[in-house]
Design a protein around this motif. Structure first.
Motif, PDB file in Angstrom:
ATOM      1  N   GLU A  55       0.892  -1.141   0.062  1.00 38.62           N
ATOM      2  CA  GLU A  55       0.019  -0.009   0.082  1.00 38.62           C
ATOM      3  C   GLU A  55       0.930   1.164  -0.041  1.00 38.62           C
ATOM      4  O   GLU A  55       1.913   1.103   0.275  1.00 38.62           O
ATOM      5  CB  GLU A  55      -0.936  -0.033   1.325  1.00 38.62           C
ATOM      6  CG  GLU A  55      -1.949  -1.083   1.080  1.00 38.62           C
ATOM      7  CD  GLU A  55      -3.147  -0.877   2.219  1.00 38.62           C
ATOM      8  OE1 GLU A  55      -3.125   0.346   2.828  1.00 38.62           O
ATOM      9  OE2 GLU A  55      -4.096  -1.479   1.891  1.00 38.62           O
ATOM     10  N   VAL A  56       0.305   2.385  -0.479  1.00 35.16           N
ATOM     11  CA  VAL A  56       1.207   3.892  -0.319  1.00 35.16           C
ATOM     12  C   VAL A  56       0.152   4.784   0.255  1.00 35.16           C
ATOM     13  O   VAL A  56      -1.036   4.787  -0.128  1.00 35.16           O
ATOM     14  CB  VAL A  56       1.822   3.988  -1.842  1.00 35.16           C
ATOM     15  CG1 VAL A  56       0.505   4.082  -2.901  1.00 35.16           C
ATOM     16  CG2 VAL A  56       2.719   5.173  -1.791  1.00 35.16           C
ATOM     17  N   ASP A  57       0.810   5.634   1.097  1.00 39.38           N
ATOM     18  CA  ASP A  57      -0.070   6.786   1.509  1.00 39.38           C
ATOM     19  C   ASP A  57       0.559   7.881   1.086  1.00 39.38           C
ATOM     20  O   ASP A  57       1.627   8.351   1.263  1.00 39.38           O
ATOM     21  CB  ASP A  57       0.189   6.698   3.190  1.00 39.38           C
ATOM     22  CG  ASP A  57      -0.582   8.024   3.738  1.00 39.38           C
ATOM     23  OD1 ASP A  57      -1.121   8.930   2.852  1.00 39.38           O
ATOM     24  OD2 ASP A  57      -0.778   8.031   4.839  1.00 39.38           O
ATOM     25  N   LEU A  58      -0.190   8.433  -0.061  1.00 34.53           N
ATOM     26  CA  LEU A  58       0.429   9.509  -0.919  1.00 34.53           C
ATOM     27  C   LEU A  58       0.563  10.744  -0.305  1.00 34.53           C
ATOM     28  O   LEU A  58       1.582  11.413  -0.498  1.00 34.53           O
ATOM     29  CB  LEU A  58      -0.526   9.738  -2.137  1.00 34.53           C
ATOM     30  CG  LEU A  58      -0.639   8.602  -3.345  1.00 34.53           C
ATOM     31  CD1 LEU A  58      -1.697   9.075  -4.332  1.00 34.53           C
ATOM     32  CD2 LEU A  58       0.761   8.335  -3.934  1.00 34.53           C
ATOM     33  N   GLU A  59      -0.273  10.992   0.992  1.00 38.10           N
ATOM     34  CA  GLU A  59       0.044  12.316   1.716  1.00 38.10           C
ATOM     35  C   GLU A  59       1.344  12.309   2.217  1.00 38.10           C
ATOM     36  O   GLU A  59       1.991  13.283   2.538  1.00 38.10           O
ATOM     37  CB  GLU A  59      -1.090  12.438   2.493  1.00 38.10           C
ATOM     38  CG  GLU A  59      -2.199  12.916   1.903  1.00 38.10           C
ATOM     39  CD  GLU A  59      -3.295  12.991   3.094  1.00 38.10           C
ATOM     40  OE1 GLU A  59      -3.794  14.090   3.405  1.00 38.10           O
ATOM     41  OE2 GLU A  59      -4.182  11.870   3.247  1.00 38.10           O
ATOM     42  N   GLN A  60       1.819  10.906   2.610  1.00 33.14           N
ATOM     43  CA  GLN A  60       3.114  10.867   3.263  1.00 33.14           C
ATOM     44  C   GLN A  60       4.305  10.709   2.117  1.00 33.14           C
ATOM     45  O   GLN A  60       5.478  11.201   2.562  1.00 33.14           O
ATOM     46  CB  GLN A  60       3.143   9.451   4.120  1.00 33.14           C
ATOM     47  CG  GLN A  60       2.104   9.589   5.205  1.00 33.14           C
ATOM     48  CD  GLN A  60       2.323  10.461   6.401  1.00 33.14           C
ATOM     49  OE1 GLN A  60       3.561  10.490   6.670  1.00 33.14           O
ATOM     50  NE2 GLN A  60       1.514  11.072   6.752  1.00 33.14           N
ATOM     51  N   TYR A  61       3.928   9.992   1.112  1.00 30.66           N
ATOM     52  CA  TYR A  61       4.845   9.738   0.140  1.00 30.66           C
ATOM     53  C   TYR A  61       5.613  10.821  -0.584  1.00 30.66           C
ATOM     54  O   TYR A  61       6.796  10.797  -0.843  1.00 30.66           O
ATOM     55  CB  TYR A  61       4.105   8.880  -1.026  1.00 30.66           C
ATOM     56  CG  TYR A  61       4.903   8.350  -2.100  1.00 30.66           C
ATOM     57  CD1 TYR A  61       5.496   7.183  -2.269  1.00 30.66           C
ATOM     58  CD2 TYR A  61       5.349   9.403  -3.279  1.00 30.66           C
ATOM     59  CE1 TYR A  61       6.435   6.636  -3.380  1.00 30.66           C
ATOM     60  CE2 TYR A  61       5.971   8.842  -4.513  1.00 30.66           C
ATOM     61  CZ  TYR A  61       6.472   7.597  -4.273  1.00 30.66           C
ATOM     62  OH  TYR A  61       7.339   7.033  -5.387  1.00 30.66           O
ATOM     63  N   PHE A  62       4.742  12.150  -0.614  1.00 33.16           N
ATOM     64  CA  PHE A  62       5.503  13.239  -1.148  1.00 33.16           C
ATOM     65  C   PHE A  62       5.776  14.284   0.140  1.00 33.16           C
ATOM     66  O   PHE A  62       4.742  14.217   0.709  1.00 33.16           O
ATOM     67  CB  PHE A  62       4.133  13.886  -2.154  1.00 33.16           C
ATOM     68  CG  PHE A  62       4.100  13.001  -3.291  1.00 33.16           C
ATOM     69  CD1 PHE A  62       5.197  12.890  -4.301  1.00 33.16           C
ATOM     70  CD2 PHE A  62       2.696  12.604  -3.751  1.00 33.16           C
ATOM     71  CE1 PHE A  62       4.834  12.374  -5.477  1.00 33.16           C
ATOM     72  CE2 PHE A  62       2.587  11.683  -4.843  1.00 33.16           C
ATOM     73  CZ  PHE A  62       3.560  11.704  -5.603  1.00 33.16           C
ATOM     74  N   LYS A  63       6.709  14.796  -0.108  1.00 39.15           N
ATOM     75  CA  LYS A  63       7.241  15.891   0.825  1.00 39.15           C
ATOM     76  C   LYS A  63       7.007  17.162   0.490  1.00 39.15           C
ATOM     77  O   LYS A  63       7.486  17.356  -0.893  1.00 39.15           O
ATOM     78  CB  LYS A  63       8.564  15.768   1.306  1.00 39.15           C
ATOM     79  CG  LYS A  63       9.148  14.345   1.586  1.00 39.15           C
ATOM     80  CD  LYS A  63       8.480  13.735   2.849  1.00 39.15           C
ATOM     81  CE  LYS A  63       8.648  12.111   2.964  1.00 39.15           C
ATOM     82  NZ  LYS A  63       7.753  11.404   3.878  1.00 39.15           N
ATOM     83  N   PRO A  64       6.378  18.195   1.057  1.00 42.76           N
ATOM     84  CA  PRO A  64       6.437  19.582   0.627  1.00 42.76           C
ATOM     85  C   PRO A  64       7.672  20.237   0.259  1.00 42.76           C
ATOM     86  O   PRO A  64       8.622  19.794   0.993  1.00 42.76           O
ATOM     87  CB  PRO A  64       5.698  20.291   1.879  1.00 42.76           C
ATOM     88  CG  PRO A  64       5.686  19.477   3.054  1.00 42.76           C
ATOM     89  CD  PRO A  64       5.774  17.923   2.492  1.00 42.76           C
ATOM     90  N   LYS A  65       7.693  21.072  -0.676  1.00 41.71           N
ATOM     91  CA  LYS A  65       8.990  21.757  -0.920  1.00 41.71           C
ATOM     92  C   LYS A  65       8.976  23.387  -0.924  1.00 41.71           C
ATOM     93  O   LYS A  65       9.502  23.886  -1.594  1.00 41.71           O
ATOM     94  CB  LYS A  65       9.361  21.441  -2.270  1.00 41.71           C
ATOM     95  CG  LYS A  65       9.689  19.930  -2.635  1.00 41.71           C
ATOM     96  CD  LYS A  65      11.091  19.695  -2.107  1.00 41.71           C
ATOM     97  CE  LYS A  65      11.261  18.109  -1.980  1.00 41.71           C
ATOM     98  NZ  LYS A  65      12.382  17.969  -1.281  1.00 41.71           N
ATOM     99  N   GLY A  66       8.381  23.668   0.369  1.00 40.34           N
ATOM    100  CA  GLY A  66       8.568  25.066   0.380  1.00 40.34           C
ATOM    101  C   GLY A  66       7.430  25.973   0.068  1.00 40.34           C
ATOM    102  O   GLY A  66       6.443  25.316  -0.439  1.00 40.34           O
ATOM    103  N   ALA A  67       7.503  27.302  -0.158  1.00 39.44           N
ATOM    104  CA  ALA A  67       6.432  28.207  -0.371  1.00 39.44           C
ATOM    105  C   ALA A  67       6.119  27.770  -1.945  1.00 39.44           C
ATOM    106  O   ALA A  67       6.967  27.800  -2.681  1.00 39.44           O
ATOM    107  CB  ALA A  67       7.045  29.706  -0.516  1.00 39.44           C
ATOM    108  N   LEU A  68       4.918  27.967  -2.225  1.00 32.88           N
ATOM    109  CA  LEU A  68       4.347  27.495  -3.497  1.00 32.88           C
ATOM    110  C   LEU A  68       4.546  28.685  -4.297  1.00 32.88           C
ATOM    111  O   LEU A  68       4.188  29.950  -4.395  1.00 32.88           O
ATOM    112  CB  LEU A  68       2.615  27.284  -3.416  1.00 32.88           C
ATOM    113  CG  LEU A  68       2.356  26.192  -2.455  1.00 32.88           C
ATOM    114  CD1 LEU A  68       0.924  25.687  -2.971  1.00 32.88           C
ATOM    115  CD2 LEU A  68       3.133  24.811  -2.960  1.00 32.88           C
ATOM    116  N   HIS A  69       5.093  28.241  -5.421  1.00 34.78           N
ATOM    117  CA  HIS A  69       5.506  29.423  -6.577  1.00 34.78           C
ATOM    118  C   HIS A  69       5.455  28.509  -7.967  1.00 34.78           C
ATOM    119  O   HIS A  69       5.663  27.350  -8.164  1.00 34.78           O
ATOM    120  CB  HIS A  69       6.780  29.820  -6.269  1.00 34.78           C
ATOM    121  CG  HIS A  69       7.931  28.780  -6.607  1.00 34.78           C
ATOM    122  ND1 HIS A  69       8.330  27.953  -5.518  1.00 34.78           N
ATOM    123  CD2 HIS A  69       8.653  28.518  -7.616  1.00 34.78           C
ATOM    124  CE1 HIS A  69       9.175  27.304  -5.963  1.00 34.78           C
ATOM    125  NE2 HIS A  69       9.348  27.399  -7.224  1.00 34.78           N
TER     126      HIS A  69
END
Ligand code: ACK
Length: 214
Positions: A55-69
């Motif tokens: 299984e994969v938890d996509l919310e954990q799989y992807f890490k945020p990368k700072g301010a959205l631009h």
């Protein structure tokens, strides 16, 4: 000091206002949460995990990368090709610090990145560098995106390349596999873990054209 007298930035781009950053993050989290549960997605889970049963938890799989631009020109403090020319472009100088409204028209997910496609207006295209689409024959602005997250060990530059990859498939006449009608829009599968959600209602995102020094 005037722009001419200081080092060039890491990159130029449109920076989303903080209120809309929150909204876009929530929308993308909701999308990932739903995508996870779809049978169509589970069927192709091996694209993400390498193993069909995991299984994969996509919310954990992807890490945020700072301010959205939305990056226009990556300058790398002047080391990137065309950086100086870009900073000296009259449109860039004239519009530096101005407010814009970006239109987010799709969300996309690959095993490497999650992002939003940005559809640029003619005015916004004045700020788009000619070399952004690289050797692809896609129209200027095709690469415009907002990185929403990256898988472990993946750099954000990958998000725009993933978008170009999907758009190149579309241009080649590959329509993809319609997977699901979601509340947000139509979800299409392009193979190899590539998913694109065309938003029913584009998201309007107020943003400031500026630069990031880091
Ligand atoms: O998510 P992004 O558009 O991808 O925003 C970041 C920003 O610059 C700071 O790293 C983008 N970026 C990094 N390297 C490049 C590159 N070679 N070409 C275009 N954009 C780049 C990255």
């Amino acid at each position: 000091a005037p722009l001419e007298e200081v080092d060039l930035p890491l990159f130029f781009g449109w920076f989303l206002l903080s209120s809309v950053q929150e909204k876009v993050r929530c929308t993308s989290m909701d999308f990932l949460k739903t995508l996870d549960t779809l049978e169509a997605f589970k069927k192709h889970l091996a694209d993400f995990t390498g193993k069909a049963e995991k299984e994969v938890d996509l919310e954990q799989y992807f890490k945020p990368k700072g301010a959205l631009h939305c990056t226009t020109k990556f300058c790398n403090y002047g080391k990137a090709e065309g950086a100086k020319e870009y900073a000296e472009n009259p449109a860039v100088k004239a519009l530096y610090g101005s407010a814009f409204e970006l239109s987010l028209t799709a969300l996309f997910v690959t095993p490497r990145t999650v992002g939003a496609r940005v559809s640029l207006t003619d005015e916004q295209l004045q700020l788009w560098p000619a070399d952004a689409e690289q050797s692809s024959s896609l129209p200027p602005g095709s690469r415009a995106h907002i990185t929403l997250g990256c898988a472990e060990g993946v750099e954000p530059v990958q998000t725009g390349l993933d978008l170009l990859d999907i758009l190149a498939l579309q241009q080649d006449g590959q329509q993809g596999e319609p997977a699901e009608e979601m509340e947000l829009g139509s979800l299409t599968y392009y193979g190899e873990g590539r998913w694109l959600l065309s938003l029913r209602e584009p998201i309007g995102a107020p943003a400031c054209f500026s630069s990031f020094y880091g």
